[in-house]
Design a protein around this motif. Structure first.
Motif, mmCIF file in Angstrom:
data_model
loop_
_atom_site.group_PDB
_atom_site.id
_atom_site.type_symbol
_atom_site.label_atom_id
_atom_site.label_comp_id
_atom_site.label_asym_id
_atom_site.label_seq_id
_atom_site.Cartn_x
_atom_site.Cartn_y
_atom_site.Cartn_z
ATOM 1 N N LYS A 42 0.830 -1.199 0.000
ATOM 2 C CA LYS A 42 0.000 0.000 0.000
ATOM 3 C C LYS A 42 0.865 1.250 0.000
ATOM 4 O O LYS A 42 2.004 1.232 0.479
ATOM 5 N N TYR A 43 0.279 2.314 -0.535
ATOM 6 C CA TYR A 43 0.971 3.601 -0.544
ATOM 7 C C TYR A 43 -0.023 4.699 -0.198
ATOM 8 O O TYR A 43 -1.159 4.691 -0.666
ATOM 9 N N GLN A 44 0.403 5.621 0.648
ATOM 10 C CA GLN A 44 -0.400 6.795 0.982
ATOM 11 C C GLN A 44 0.514 8.007 0.979
ATOM 12 O O GLN A 44 1.524 8.046 1.681
ATOM 13 N N SER A 45 0.192 8.994 0.171
ATOM 14 C CA SER A 45 1.049 10.175 0.056
ATOM 15 C C SER A 45 0.734 11.187 1.147
ATOM 16 O O SER A 45 -0.356 11.180 1.722
ATOM 17 N N PRO A 69 -10.928 9.178 -1.642
ATOM 18 C CA PRO A 69 -10.321 9.965 -0.575
ATOM 19 C C PRO A 69 -10.889 11.370 -0.547
ATOM 20 O O PRO A 69 -11.284 11.904 -1.560
ATOM 21 N N ARG A 115 0.913 6.149 7.240
ATOM 22 C CA ARG A 115 0.041 5.022 7.573
ATOM 23 C C ARG A 115 0.155 4.634 9.044
ATOM 24 O O ARG A 115 -0.856 4.331 9.698
ATOM 25 N N SER A 137 -2.800 0.686 -4.063
ATOM 26 C CA SER A 137 -2.580 -0.657 -3.523
ATOM 27 C C SER A 137 -2.186 -1.597 -4.657
ATOM 28 O O SER A 137 -2.643 -1.437 -5.798
ATOM 29 N N GLU A 195 -5.592 2.826 -7.814
ATOM 30 C CA GLU A 195 -5.036 4.116 -7.401
ATOM 31 C C GLU A 195 -6.158 5.140 -7.297
ATOM 32 O O GLU A 195 -7.078 5.166 -8.117
ATOM 33 N N SER A 225 5.048 7.316 2.984
ATOM 34 C CA SER A 225 3.830 6.514 3.092
ATOM 35 C C SER A 225 3.800 5.726 4.396
ATOM 36 O O SER A 225 2.770 5.660 5.078
ATOM 37 N N GLU A 243 -3.489 14.670 -3.072
ATOM 38 C CA GLU A 243 -3.213 13.443 -2.325
ATOM 39 C C GLU A 243 -3.390 12.247 -3.243
ATOM 40 O O GLU A 243 -4.176 12.298 -4.202
ATOM 41 N N GLN A 244 -2.689 11.170 -2.940
ATOM 42 C CA GLN A 244 -2.894 9.937 -3.692
ATOM 43 C C GLN A 244 -2.652 8.728 -2.804
ATOM 44 O O GLN A 244 -1.871 8.776 -1.849
ATOM 45 N N SER A 245 -3.358 7.665 -3.112
ATOM 46 C CA SER A 245 -3.168 6.399 -2.414
ATOM 47 C C SER A 245 -3.259 5.289 -3.448
ATOM 48 O O SER A 245 -3.898 5.453 -4.495
#
Length: 715
Positions: free
Chosen positions: A4-7, A230, A261, A131, A110, A257, A127-129
């Motif tokens: 996972k990634y969360q900016s 989001p 998180r 998986s 995404e 990230s 923002e971006q997230s």
């Protein structure tokens, strides 16, 4: 395993409309993203007033992967579907993307969001997230995961750079302003009457059928947004990319990230004080940004800090005079990197005398206060030097070190101090300069080094004799003007010179033991032992109805059941259970029973809260609004695992639990307080009882129904 990634929140100091004009120039292809070969519009929808614009594109990507892998997969390009939902009225753009190629083997999702900055309507937030879940890929799952993460990370780095490139291009063309959307003349009357009651939606999700069946504008506006999209946050609960760079340092996108998180997990599960971002980051660095491992040691440290009130040690604890006179250490300016500099003249310190005069616990507490002061100085230096400073430099002078320093109890105390500091202050030591190491030093190093983390050990620089005065020595790390006088410098160092502690200050082993217990029980928390068949109970007398009983406790060992009872008559004076005198491992631990064995539940006393099962490692806070005056009893009871009803064989969980608590003893640290209703009224948040998430056992939180006594318990 799903990646996972969360900016963080990235801020463009330009209006939303100008950012949108720059963003549109990325299509149909972008020369700044070589892998982005082309894109075709699949579906497009525009509302009549042009406030809503939804466009779906099929994007062609040339992934940088080994030729052999592409040949095995049988593809040269991969295709993604990207759906952009622009709402000019609300000034938002929501982007959803997913992979079309190999969608049965690899799942990539995404979500991106452009919104107006909550504090400045002329700025734009992004923002971006994302998986990534690789189900199977011809036996190359690990390789594909690495390639995908590498490609995605490189594109993240270019994201802001690309927008700024097209902003500059617009400026060169004379476009520095794009007007905001305004409703057409025909719609102005309707808009002015309906806008006040129209709910503000973070995004409008247009179903695929809208472009095919031609939904009218009113139907589109009534479509609810997807719950997975989001939404923009405020600076109070989300991290800004500029803030990260200024106060935390240059982090890779994946490191950012991980920080976001883990911070978000703490906000969701930990009801107490959230650690500072610098503190969270240290634990991530200590475990190479493995979130699960960092979370485990961070939760353990938070429990430890709470139990021993470490957050208040600088304000509530004054070091004994013996330490102030004979502990040869202190803070001394800063090194060339701006790190606070701590000087320790270990060779001049009488470790045996300090241990005999103060005990191990007092020395440990003093070292903890030094570390807390170090954290405070790091924050100050970050502001002074205008760059992130999260660690300090320690200069240790071993001149005078001899076999006297290898006294076994002294070495034992040193090893314990190292163990506690390593567990609770990771990545705080930036550099350790060991000067004038004598011949006996290798013996001490052999004893100590196994207890020091490998990453910490790499920061050690050891100089024998006067080597520190030569090339690569002290001058490489500390300015000449602040080198202490005892090392040949010109700066007067106020660190005590140490010396032998007078034997008249020595204390007996019994005195030291009592002092050690006193040190760790001088907090608002009390320690109690809970045995099988012998619960620990606390009596609280309530005079005024509607008072509020509050509690805060940590389950340090074993599993317990927490109960609250009410009785109109007072129980007999508390008697310490005979079991409580045995096998108590915590300082000040006790076991008190109040409910007489002849009392009957429902006749002599009543239960006012449903029993709450608490697992080892959990931290629980809560409150109960009393209905009647009288006597309330808080009870912590040993929890026995229920036997399996369908079979005579024990379950695996039962066996493990019985092994874990084979001594039939639990331990809790607790604090209780009674607040008058007039002082408590209006503070509804205080009525919530929760497992605060110190332990990963309480990571999942669910709420139960409100009880008749207005006390809520959530897990």
């Amino acid at each position: 395993m799903v990646q996972k990634y969360q900016s963080p929140v990235r801020v463009y100091k330009h209006p939303f409309e100008l950012i949108m004009a720059a963003y549109e120039r990325r299509f149909p292809t972008c020369p700044l993203i070589p892998m982005f070969v082309a894109s075709d519009t699949v579906n497009e929808y525009k509302s009549e007033d042009e406030a809503i614009h939804v466009i779906e594109r099929r994007c062609k990507l040339d992934i940088d992967a080994p030729r052999l892998l592409k040949k095995i997969a049988g593809v040269d390009y991969v295709y993604f579907v990207q759906k952009n939902s622009l709402n000019r009225r609300e000034r938002t753009l929501h982007i959803e993307a997913y992979n079309e190629t190999f969608s049965n083997r690899v799942i990539i999702n995404e979500h991106c969001c452009y919104t107006v900055h909550p504090d400045n309507e002329d700025w734009t937030c992004f923002e971006q997230s994302a998986s990534l879940d690789i189900k199977s890929f011809f036996g190359f799952e690990s390789t594909v995961e690495k390639i995908a993460m590498k490609q995605y990370t490189s594109n993240i780095k270019k994201g802001k750079e690309i927008i700024e490139y097209y902003l500059k291009q617009l400026e060169e063309e004379g476009i520095t302003f794009v007007p905001r959307w305004t409703p057409p003349v025909a719609c102005k009357l309707e808009s002015s009457t309906s806008h006040a009651r129209r709910p503000v939606s973070p995004a409008i999700n247009i179903p695929d059928s809208a472009t095919k069946e031609g939904l009218n504008n009113k139907e589109i506006l009534n479509t609810s947004s997807s719950p997975s999209e989001p939404t923009a946050g405020t600076p109070d609960d989300k991290l800004d990319a500029d803030y990260i760079k200024r106060y935390l340092g240059d982090l890779t996108p994946m490191q950012e990230s991980c920080l976001i998180r883990l911070r978000q997990w703490l906000q969701e599960t930990h009801k107490g004080k959230i650690p500072k971002d610098e503190h969270i980051l240290r634990f991530l660095r200590a475990r190479d940004f493995n979130i699960d491992k960092a979370r485990e040691i961070l939760c353990q440290s938070l429990t430890w800090r709470k139990q021993h009130q470490v957050d208040y040690i600088l304000d509530t604890w004054n070091p004994p005079q013996v330490l102030q006179d004979y502990y040869a250490g202190g803070w001394h300016h800063h090194d060339k990197d701006g790190r606070p500099l701590y000087v320790l003249r270990l060779g001049q310190m009488d470790t045996k005398g300090l241990v005999r005069a103060l005990g191990e616990e007092a020395l440990l507490r003093y070292v903890l206060s030094i570390n807390e002061e170090g954290l405070r100085r790091c924050e100050e230096n970050t502001k002074v030097f205008g760059r992130p400073i999260s660690s300090w430099t320690c200069l240790v002078d071993l001149e005078g070190l001899n076999m006297r320093h290898l006294w076994r109890p002294g070495v034992k105390a040193l090893l314990r101090i190292i163990e506690v500091v390593e567990a609770n202050y990771p990545e705080t030591l930036g550099r350790l300069l060991i000067l004038r190491a004598p011949r006996v030093f290798p013996v001490l190093w052999t004893l100590v080094s196994p207890f020091i983390d490998d990453n910490t050990r790499k920061k050690f620089l050891i100089y024998a004799g006067n080597d520190y005065q030569g090339p690569g020595g002290l001058l490489d790390y500390i300015d000449k003007e602040i080198i202490p006088d005892f090392l040949g410098g010109e700066c007067m160092c106020e660190v005590p010179e140490g010396g032998l502690v007078p034997k008249s200050l020595y204390r007996t082993a019994e005195e030291l033991e009592n002092e050690d217990i006193k040190l760790w029980t001088e907090t608002i928390y009390q320690s109690a032992s809970v045995f099988k068949g012998a619960p620990h109970e606390v009596l609280i007398q309530i005079v005024d109805a509607s008072s509020v009983i509050t509690w805060d406790f940590d389950v340090c060992k074993g599993d317990i059941v927490f109960n609250i009872f009410h009785s109109k008559r007072a129980p007999q004076p508390p008697k310490k259970d005979s079991l409580g005198a045995h096998s108590i491992t915590s300082p000040g631990g006790n076991n008190v029973q109040l409910i007489d064995k002849v009392w009957q539940l429902g006749r002599d006393y009543s239960m006012v809260e449903s029993p709450l099962i608490c697992k080892e490692g959990e931290s629980v806070q809560g409150s109960h609004v009393t209905r009647w005056p009288g006597f309330y009893i808080l009870q912590w009871k040993f929890h026995s695992m229920p036997a399996c009803a369908t079979t005579s064989l024990p379950r695996v969980d039962d066996v493990l639990a019985s092994l874990q608590v084979s001594s039939h003893k639990c331990k809790v640290m607790y604090y209780t307080e009674v607040i008058g209703s007039e002082d408590f009224r209006g503070s509804m948040t205080s009525l919530e009882s929760s497992h605060s998430g110190f332990s990963q056992l309480s990571a999942a939180t669910t709420s139960s129904s409100q009880s008749h006594s207005s006390s809520m318990i959530s897990r």
